[in-house]
Design an enzyme around this catalytic site. Structure first.
Site, PDB file in Angstrom:
ATOM      1  N   THR A   4       0.836   5.316   5.565  1.00 21.44           N
ATOM      2  CA  THR A   4      -0.109   4.911   4.530  1.00 21.44           C
ATOM      3  C   THR A   4      -0.843   3.628   4.907  1.00 21.44           C
ATOM      4  O   THR A   4      -0.286   2.766   5.603  1.00 21.44           O
ATOM      5  CB  THR A   4       0.624   4.685   3.195  1.00 21.44           C
ATOM      6  OG1 THR A   4      -0.286   4.121   2.232  1.00 21.44           O
ATOM      7  CG2 THR A   4       1.783   3.721   3.357  1.00 21.44           C
ATOM      8  N   TYR A  39       6.336   0.441  -1.801  1.00 23.80           N
ATOM      9  CA  TYR A  39       5.869   1.701  -1.208  1.00 23.80           C
ATOM     10  C   TYR A  39       5.394   1.460   0.226  1.00 23.80           C
ATOM     11  O   TYR A  39       5.835   2.128   1.165  1.00 23.80           O
ATOM     12  CB  TYR A  39       4.744   2.294  -2.057  1.00 23.80           C
ATOM     13  CG  TYR A  39       3.999   3.407  -1.362  1.00 23.80           C
ATOM     14  CD1 TYR A  39       4.652   4.575  -0.981  1.00 23.80           C
ATOM     15  CD2 TYR A  39       2.635   3.288  -1.071  1.00 23.80           C
ATOM     16  CE1 TYR A  39       3.969   5.595  -0.330  1.00 23.80           C
ATOM     17  CE2 TYR A  39       1.952   4.304  -0.429  1.00 23.80           C
ATOM     18  CZ  TYR A  39       2.625   5.456  -0.060  1.00 23.80           C
ATOM     19  OH  TYR A  39       1.940   6.456   0.586  1.00 23.80           O
TER      20      TYR A  39
END
Length: 330
Positions: A120, A144
């Site tokens: 990501t 995250y």
């Protein structure tokens, strides 16, 4: 002779199901593992071997690797909601980092040494420049992003320790749906802007919240680089081909190199749907950054990747078409 196959974890989910289709188009046989916490079984073609189970479960992984000749793994399974990671960090470290460590160990045990990882752009945190390259500092501002960066570190160290090669794809904002209507974003309670806007347009939600309108951007709302999910799926197949051709390990950004604000996306959905969406301004969300746009030149150069759907209206229209299909019972 038994044919080599690719294990796709999270293959019943949004990006995973599109990548299953992309692999089929390139005649790469696949096996899917998904716990169906967020995925849908019907999004996986009936002819694809499917295993219901958790990516951190060594028993089910051993079973798959013993029953099929797996030569590579594409790993999508995990949690992806930034604000949720802020309030439940240990869940994200368990599901994204610890379970991936178990998957990697099982790959090593079965001599599987090619791995494509769903990473990501959140690993960059708040970037120092408008366009972010892979050489930018990795300073995630939420669990995250940290949970994904820790996996990248594991991959890097494993590749140094032994014969193991990987491609880590750092996604920017993934959106849209299969142009043929075979799959799309189906997760209940999804938090993606375009998905929510489509749900409001089709009457599934009453309103759309804009989280913060005082960012240092032209219209005060966050700017993101939106990549069509089918282009991203093809990037995964290109990464797999690269590894099969004995290519070296890579870490690559996945985006188009241009950003759109939250307000621009909302206006686009309004125009396409003909619905005047009800929009409410809300406080900023923890972990959000003002702008995040990819420098994807390395992806294009390394994998000969050429996007087919680099158009915001096309991205929005395929997302809206899918949402209308879901409303009709699809």
């Amino acid at each position: 002779m038994t044919e080599d196959k690719v294990l796709i974890t999270g293959g019943a989910g949004y990006i995973g199901s599109h990548t299953v289709l992309a692999c089929q188009e390139r005649a790469y046989p696949v096996v899917v593992l998904d716990n169906l916490a967020k995925g849908r079984r019907d999004l996986v073609p009936a002819e694809v071997p499917f295993y219901l189970g958790d990516v951190g479960d060594k028993t089910v992984l051993d079973r798959i690797f013993n029953e099929h000749r797996i030569s590579a793994v594409m790993h999508f399974a995990g949690d992806i909601v930034v604000p949720e990671s802020v309030v439940a960090p240990l869940t994200y470290y368990a599901n994204n980092t610890c379970k991936t460590r178990q998957l990697l160990q099982t790959c090593v045990d079965h001599d599987i040494n090619r791995f494509v990882f769903s990473s990501t752009a959140a690993v960059y945190g708040q970037p120092e420049t408008a366009s972010v390259s892979e050489t930018a500092p990795t300073r995630p501002v939420n669990p995250y992003g940290t949970s994904k960066l820790m996996v990248e570190w594991m991959l890097r160290d494993l590749a140094v320790a032994q014969d193991f090669r990987y491609v880590a794809l750092r996604y920017f904002n993934v959106a849209g749906a299969d142009p043929l209507g075979r799959t799309g974003q189906s997760t209940p309670g999804a938090t993606h802007l375009i998905k929510i806007a489509c749900e409001v347009a089709t009457g599934k939600r009453a309103e759309l919240q804009v989280f913060g309108n005082d960012y240092d951007t032209p219209d005060g709302t966050c700017i993101r680089d939106y990549i069509h999910v089918s282009d991203l799926a093809r990037a995964h197949v290109s990464a797999l081909t690269h590894l099969r051709d004995q290519g070296h390990s890579l870490t690559l950004n996945c985006g188009y190199g241009r950003g759109y604000s939250v307000r621009q996306v909302i206006e686009g959905i309004k125009q396409l749907s003909g619905v005047d969406l009800r929009v409410r301004t809300a406080p900023r969300r923890a972990g959000d950054v003002a702008a995040l746009v990819a420098d994807a030149s390395r992806l294009k150069a390394s994998l000969n990747w050429v996007p087919e759907h680099d158009n915001l209206d096309f991205i929005l229209s395929t997302a809206l078409d899918w949402e209308e299909r879901l409303s009709a019972g699809g």
